[in-house]
Design a protein around this motif. Structure first.
Motif, short mmCIF file in Angstrom:
data_model
loop_
_atom_site.label_atom_id
_atom_site.label_comp_id
_atom_site.label_asym_id
_atom_site.label_seq_id
_atom_site.Cartn_x
_atom_site.Cartn_y
_atom_site.Cartn_z
N LEU A 38 -16.05 -9.21 35.23
CA LEU A 38 -14.69 -9.15 34.66
C LEU A 38 -14.15 -7.73 34.65
N ASP A 39 -15.05 -6.75 34.72
CA ASP A 39 -14.61 -5.36 34.75
C ASP A 39 -14.20 -5.01 36.17
N THR A 40 -12.98 -5.42 36.52
CA THR A 40 -12.50 -5.26 37.89
C THR A 40 -12.47 -3.79 38.31
N ASN A 82 -2.03 -15.08 37.37
CA ASN A 82 -1.99 -15.26 38.82
C ASN A 82 -2.66 -14.09 39.54
N ASP A 83 -2.38 -12.87 39.07
CA ASP A 83 -2.92 -11.69 39.74
C ASP A 83 -4.43 -11.58 39.57
N VAL A 84 -4.93 -11.91 38.37
CA VAL A 84 -6.38 -11.88 38.14
C VAL A 84 -7.06 -12.94 39.00
N THR A 85 -6.44 -14.11 39.08
CA THR A 85 -6.98 -15.19 39.91
C THR A 85 -7.10 -14.74 41.36
N GLU A 86 -6.02 -14.16 41.90
CA GLU A 86 -6.03 -13.69 43.28
C GLU A 86 -7.09 -12.61 43.48
N TYR A 87 -7.24 -11.74 42.49
CA TYR A 87 -8.23 -10.67 42.60
C TYR A 87 -9.64 -11.26 42.72
N PHE A 88 -9.96 -12.21 41.85
CA PHE A 88 -11.29 -12.81 41.87
C PHE A 88 -11.55 -13.54 43.19
N LYS A 130 -11.38 -7.98 28.53
CA LYS A 130 -12.48 -7.41 29.29
C LYS A 130 -12.12 -6.89 30.69
N ALA A 131 -11.02 -7.35 31.26
CA ALA A 131 -10.68 -6.90 32.61
C ALA A 131 -10.10 -5.49 32.59
N ASN A 132 -10.14 -4.85 33.73
CA ASN A 132 -9.60 -3.49 33.88
C ASN A 132 -8.10 -3.59 34.12
N LEU A 149 -7.03 -16.23 29.75
CA LEU A 149 -6.10 -15.11 29.71
C LEU A 149 -6.50 -14.12 28.62
N ASN A 150 -6.84 -14.65 27.44
CA ASN A 150 -7.28 -13.77 26.34
C ASN A 150 -8.55 -13.01 26.72
N LEU A 151 -9.45 -13.68 27.43
CA LEU A 151 -10.67 -13.03 27.88
C LEU A 151 -10.36 -11.90 28.86
#
Length: 440
Positions: free
Chosen positions: A121-123, A294-300, A421-423, A415-417
């Motif tokens: 999660l730490d992108t 959407n952006d986090v999804t695409e990143y993963f 935790k994401a960068n 989303l809350n997670l």
């Protein structure tokens, strides 16, 4: 019955289910006896048909049914007990020279296995988290719109720049004959504006449809035509004035505040603007959150690398649809669905690794919040808790609605997670700049 697994590679396996006569014969015999009691065959009294004749007519189909039930029940049980994370469903392998008369039957099934991978999660690359603010200009424009909406119309004798002009648009060739009201502030064509100014009831002007309005979608409604027809319409239409009005804005007083926000909730222009800003930014937050998700999804999807049993999945798509597909069709379907499947696996991994669960009580509270906001749109600002409980129970009693709300709540938890935790890097801007940056 004996079930064994042969591991082909990390993503593929074959399971063999061996069934003996002892596994199914008692059940088959019982069903045959029941058939005998009910069978109506010419030449025999009911219940007196020889068992051998019943076996000859029905024995094979009953055997196949019972074996298939055994296969389904025991294969599913095996996959659960062995904790095998399979993709799609087991596919039966084609077995040449298979003989249902053998006392020992062996069935082989291909399995596609979920890959083993990790999600951090730490992108590495910061992901933008937008914070959209309602600036002074936007708030003032909203106040102006509210004043106009609740203002009154004052009749006038001739047109000036801020008026609302009602009249009829006509063009015989295009079969246009439609009465509509023009807000002059929304007209883009300077030539048309100049032509309207100073005109009186009964006067007519000719206007060009192309570029008439600041917002193109308005043309279809004033002409009474479809959006599709209005899109490229470049003609002249005649507009005959039947009414001229000036909209006098409502005063910023307690009467207006009560109409807009409920009695006594807002008592000054300052409080009104603060409330508009607060409400607007809550709505903007929803849009910003969706963009972040959407952006986090695409990143993963782009940065979490793992292989899939693509050959198995393509075969599974080919064989399990409503109608069989050709190999090319199955390949095309797999190509379309691969990205979604990858994210399903990534999302499932994130949920499992972080112990995210949905409890019924929190789903119920989530549903009540959704219902409360829906009721507020229709002026029901203070519903009773008992009423919310009853509506929520009905909503969650609908399987499709319960599934939809569960998915929304899970998205909110994810989303809350990510926020925790994401960068992320926060970028603040007004709504207009957000739309330009995100949607071009």
């Amino acid at each position: 019955m004996n079930i064994t697994k042969e591991q082909i590679d990390d993503l593929n396996a074959v399971v063999t289910v061996a069934i003996t006569k002892d596994d199914y014969q008692d059940k088959v015999d019982k069903i045959l006896k029941d058939y005998r009691k009910q069978a109506n065959i010419p030449g025999f009294r009911k219940g007196q048909v020889p068992l051998g004749l019943i076996k000859k007519q029905y024995g094979k189909s009953i055997l196949v049914d019972e074996v298939n039930k055994l296969l389904q029940d025991n294969l599913n049980k095996y996959l659960t007990e062995e904790k095998l994370d399979v993709l799609g469903n087991p596919l039966p392998k084609q077995q040449d020279n298979f003989d249902w008369d053998n006392e020992e039957l062996a069935f082989e099934f291909e399995l596609g296995l979920a890959p083993d991978f990790k999600v951090s999660l730490d992108t590495k690359k910061p992901i933008t988290r937008y914070k959209i603010v309602a600036d002074k200009k936007m708030v003032n424009e909203q106040v102006d719109r509210m004043q106009k909406q609740y203002g009154k119309l004052v009749s006038k004798t001739e047109v000036s720049k801020n008026d609302e002009v009602t009249g009829t648009f006509k063009n015989e060739e295009e079969d246009i004959d439609n009465k509509a009201t023009l807000e002059l502030q929304k007209i883009k064509s300077k030539k048309s504006l100049e032509a309207l100014k100073g005109k009186k009831v009964g006067d007519s002007i000719t206007v060009k449809t192309k570029g008439l309005f600041k917002e193109d979608y308005l043309l279809s409604s004033v002409l009474g035509v479809s959006q599709e027809k209005a899109k490229d319409l470049d003609i002249e239409v005649n507009f005959t004035i039947s009414e001229i009005n000036e909209r006098e804005p409502a005063a910023l007083n307690q009467e207006l505040f009560d109409k807009l926000f409920g009695e006594g909730k807002i008592t000054s222009e300052k409080e009104m603007k603060e409330r508009i800003k607060e409400d607007s930014e809550k709505q903007f937050e929803q849009q910003a959150d969706q963009k972040l998700l959407n952006d986090v999804t695409e990143y993963f999807i782009d940065n979490t690398k793992f292989k899939l049993p693509s050959e198995f999945l393509t075969k599974w798509i080919q064989m399990t649809g409503e109608e069989p597909l050709t190999e090319d069709q199955a390949n095309a379907e797999y190509a379309k669905s691969e990205k979604g499947l990858r994210y399903q696996l990534i999302e499932g991994k994130i949920i499992k690794d972080n112990g995210i669960q949905l409890q019924f009580e929190e789903l119920k509270e989530f549903a009540k919040g959704f219902i409360r906001s829906q009721m507020a749109q229709y002026g029901q600002l203070d519903p009773k808790e008992e009423e919310l409980d009853n509506i929520a129970a009905r909503v969650l009693g609908n399987e499709d609605e319960a599934k939809r709300l569960s998915e929304q709540l899970m998205s909110q938890k994810l989303l809350n997670l990510y926020k925790e935790k994401a960068n992320l890097k926060t970028k603040e801007m007004n709504y207009e700049d957000f739309i330009k940056e995100v949607y071009g």
